[in-house]
Scaffold this motif. Structure first.
Motif, mmCIF file in Angstrom:
data_model
loop_
_atom_site.group_PDB
_atom_site.id
_atom_site.type_symbol
_atom_site.label_atom_id
_atom_site.label_comp_id
_atom_site.label_asym_id
_atom_site.label_seq_id
_atom_site.Cartn_x
_atom_site.Cartn_y
_atom_site.Cartn_z
ATOM 1 N N THR A 141 0.848 -1.184 0.000
ATOM 2 C CA THR A 141 0.000 0.000 0.000
ATOM 3 C C THR A 141 0.888 1.240 0.000
ATOM 4 O O THR A 141 2.061 1.182 0.385
ATOM 5 C CB THR A 141 -0.919 0.023 1.220
ATOM 6 O OG1 THR A 141 -0.128 -0.047 2.414
ATOM 7 C CG2 THR A 141 -1.889 -1.154 1.195
ATOM 8 N N GLN A 142 0.323 2.357 -0.397
ATOM 9 C CA GLN A 142 1.072 3.601 -0.488
ATOM 10 C C GLN A 142 0.737 4.512 0.679
ATOM 11 O O GLN A 142 -0.383 4.520 1.179
ATOM 12 C CB GLN A 142 0.762 4.315 -1.809
ATOM 13 C CG GLN A 142 1.077 3.495 -3.053
ATOM 14 C CD GLN A 142 2.547 3.133 -3.147
ATOM 15 O OE1 GLN A 142 3.422 3.933 -2.795
ATOM 16 N NE2 GLN A 142 2.835 1.925 -3.613
ATOM 17 N N GLU A 143 1.741 5.320 1.099
ATOM 18 C CA GLU A 143 1.512 6.270 2.185
ATOM 19 C C GLU A 143 0.462 7.303 1.787
ATOM 20 O O GLU A 143 -0.391 7.675 2.577
ATOM 21 C CB GLU A 143 2.826 6.969 2.548
ATOM 22 C CG GLU A 143 3.864 6.038 3.158
ATOM 23 C CD GLU A 143 3.422 5.493 4.502
ATOM 24 O OE1 GLU A 143 2.683 6.196 5.211
ATOM 25 O OE2 GLU A 143 3.794 4.356 4.840
ATOM 26 N N GLU A 144 0.537 7.757 0.560
ATOM 27 C CA GLU A 144 -0.426 8.743 0.059
ATOM 28 C C GLU A 144 -1.113 8.143 -1.154
ATOM 29 O O GLU A 144 -0.610 8.205 -2.265
ATOM 30 C CB GLU A 144 0.273 10.058 -0.310
ATOM 31 C CG GLU A 144 0.968 10.746 0.862
ATOM 32 C CD GLU A 144 -0.016 11.211 1.916
ATOM 33 O OE1 GLU A 144 -1.198 11.455 1.565
ATOM 34 O OE2 GLU A 144 0.381 11.339 3.086
ATOM 35 N N ALA A 145 -2.276 7.543 -0.923
ATOM 36 C CA ALA A 145 -2.993 6.888 -2.017
ATOM 37 C C ALA A 145 -4.096 7.797 -2.520
ATOM 38 O O ALA A 145 -4.718 8.536 -1.761
ATOM 39 C CB ALA A 145 -3.595 5.568 -1.531
ATOM 40 N N ASP A 146 -4.336 7.750 -3.839
ATOM 41 C CA ASP A 146 -5.412 8.558 -4.405
ATOM 42 C C ASP A 146 -6.681 7.722 -4.495
ATOM 43 O O ASP A 146 -6.725 6.563 -4.100
ATOM 44 C CB ASP A 146 -5.008 9.111 -5.773
ATOM 45 C CG ASP A 146 -4.624 8.007 -6.766
ATOM 46 O OD1 ASP A 146 -5.112 6.866 -6.601
ATOM 47 O OD2 ASP A 146 -3.865 8.291 -7.695
ATOM 48 N N SER A 147 -7.734 8.330 -5.042
ATOM 49 C CA SER A 147 -9.022 7.637 -5.109
ATOM 50 C C SER A 147 -8.950 6.404 -6.000
ATOM 51 O O SER A 147 -9.630 5.406 -5.757
ATOM 52 C CB SER A 147 -10.104 8.597 -5.620
ATOM 53 O OG SER A 147 -9.759 9.097 -6.914
ATOM 54 N N GLY A 148 -8.096 6.458 -7.029
ATOM 55 C CA GLY A 148 -7.946 5.294 -7.895
ATOM 56 C C GLY A 148 -7.355 4.112 -7.156
ATOM 57 O O GLY A 148 -7.785 2.964 -7.349
ATOM 58 N N ASP A 149 -6.381 4.379 -6.285
ATOM 59 C CA ASP A 149 -5.796 3.302 -5.484
ATOM 60 C C ASP A 149 -6.829 2.717 -4.529
ATOM 61 O O ASP A 149 -6.867 1.510 -4.295
ATOM 62 C CB ASP A 149 -4.601 3.823 -4.685
ATOM 63 C CG ASP A 149 -3.419 4.182 -5.569
ATOM 64 O OD1 ASP A 149 -3.253 3.531 -6.620
ATOM 65 O OD2 ASP A 149 -2.678 5.118 -5.229
ATOM 66 N N ALA A 150 -7.670 3.589 -3.957
ATOM 67 C CA ALA A 150 -8.705 3.122 -3.038
ATOM 68 C C ALA A 150 -9.696 2.209 -3.752
ATOM 69 O O ALA A 150 -10.100 1.160 -3.214
ATOM 70 C CB ALA A 150 -9.430 4.314 -2.416
ATOM 71 N N LEU A 151 -10.085 2.586 -4.971
ATOM 72 C CA LEU A 151 -11.010 1.753 -5.735
ATOM 73 C C LEU A 151 -10.358 0.431 -6.113
ATOM 74 O O LEU A 151 -11.005 -0.622 -6.116
ATOM 75 C CB LEU A 151 -11.463 2.502 -6.990
ATOM 76 C CG LEU A 151 -12.383 3.706 -6.759
ATOM 77 C CD1 LEU A 151 -12.621 4.451 -8.068
ATOM 78 C CD2 LEU A 151 -13.698 3.268 -6.144
#
Length: 253
Positions: free
Chosen positions: A167-177
């Motif tokens: 997982t990334q420290e700063e994830a965007d909405s695309g990563d969440a989806l």
């Protein structure tokens, strides 16, 4: 046979009383997703789970990763029984295409079927084609392969599935989806969250959510300067890691 959450719980609960239902391992249970930031100890825990499964006498373990280990993961020295290591079959598909080819040719693999299928570094494979269709196809193919191995093992014996995802420290909405999509295929999850450590140490807070098989449980996992892994239970009344996971990964629903 193996329940994935139970296998990981046994690794984390060494020396601690068995949790309710642990003795009932007739089914593999839901596939498990191991989640954490870079360097959070995912590979070490995945390898410890492989050793745990290899020591149960239930068949070999298939460990997939993109490249060979330069050295064995930390924290496993005391458990490196040569007999267990011989039961772990390592394969190194270097690309998503090769991973697909390996999984699709599982029916051609000689020898006994694995009792546990492990994949380290899922993010490296899905990064080659980050579209949701490819991620869903890969997840479904992993589940199908585990189901095929279960069929080969025979009645009352299942092949478990455990996959590590960075997982990334700063994830965007695309990563969440993207993560939400994968969670549909992996209802059991284990989150690794780095914590303040002492000199030369690396400490993690580990939260295991077994997908309905039992209560959520948490531990501290500390890697000592010499590589030794020590595990202690996390005692808390609130015990709510969801907000911490959300802030650390930016992707937890």
């Amino acid at each position: 046979m193996l329940r994935m959450a139970e296998t990981l719980r046994r690794v984390l609960s060494a020396g601690i009383a068995a949790w309710p239902g642990e003795e009932n391992t007739a089914e593999a249970g839901p596939p498990l997703l191991l989640l954490g930031a870079p360097g959070s100890g995912k590979t070490a825990l995945l390898f410890a789970a492989a050793l745990e499964a290899a020591g149960e006498g239930r068949g070999p373990v298939l460990f997939l990763t993109r490249r060979p280990f330069q050295s064995l993961p930390c924290g496993t020295g005391a458990a490196l029984d040569p007999m267990r290591l011989q039961k772990i079959r390592f394969q190194y598909p270097p690309s998503t295409r090769e991973l697909f080819r390996l999984l699709c040719s599982a029916h051609e693999t000689p020898g006994p079927a694995p009792s546990l299928l492990l994949l380290d570094g899922l993010e490296e494979y899905v990064a080659e084609d980050p579209g949701p269709e490819e991620s869903a196809y890969l997840a479904a193919l992993l589940l199908d392969t585990a189901a095929y191995f279960s069929h080969r093992l025979g009645p009352g014996r299942d092949c478990g599935l455990m996959v590590a995802l960075q997982t990334q420290e700063e994830a965007d909405s695309g990563d969440a989806l993207h993560l939400a999509l994968l969670q549909r295929y992996f209802p059991a999850q284990c989150w690794l969250q780095p914590d303040a450590s002492g000199p030369g140490e690396h400490r993690l807070r580990v939260c295991l959510e077994p997908g309905g098989l039992g209560p959520r449980t948490e531990w501290w996992v500390t890697f000592r300067p010499g590589g030794e892994m020590t595990i202690t239970p996390w005692h808390t009344q609130a015990g709510d890691l969801s907000s911490d996971k959300s802030s650390s990964s930016g992707a937890h629903p």
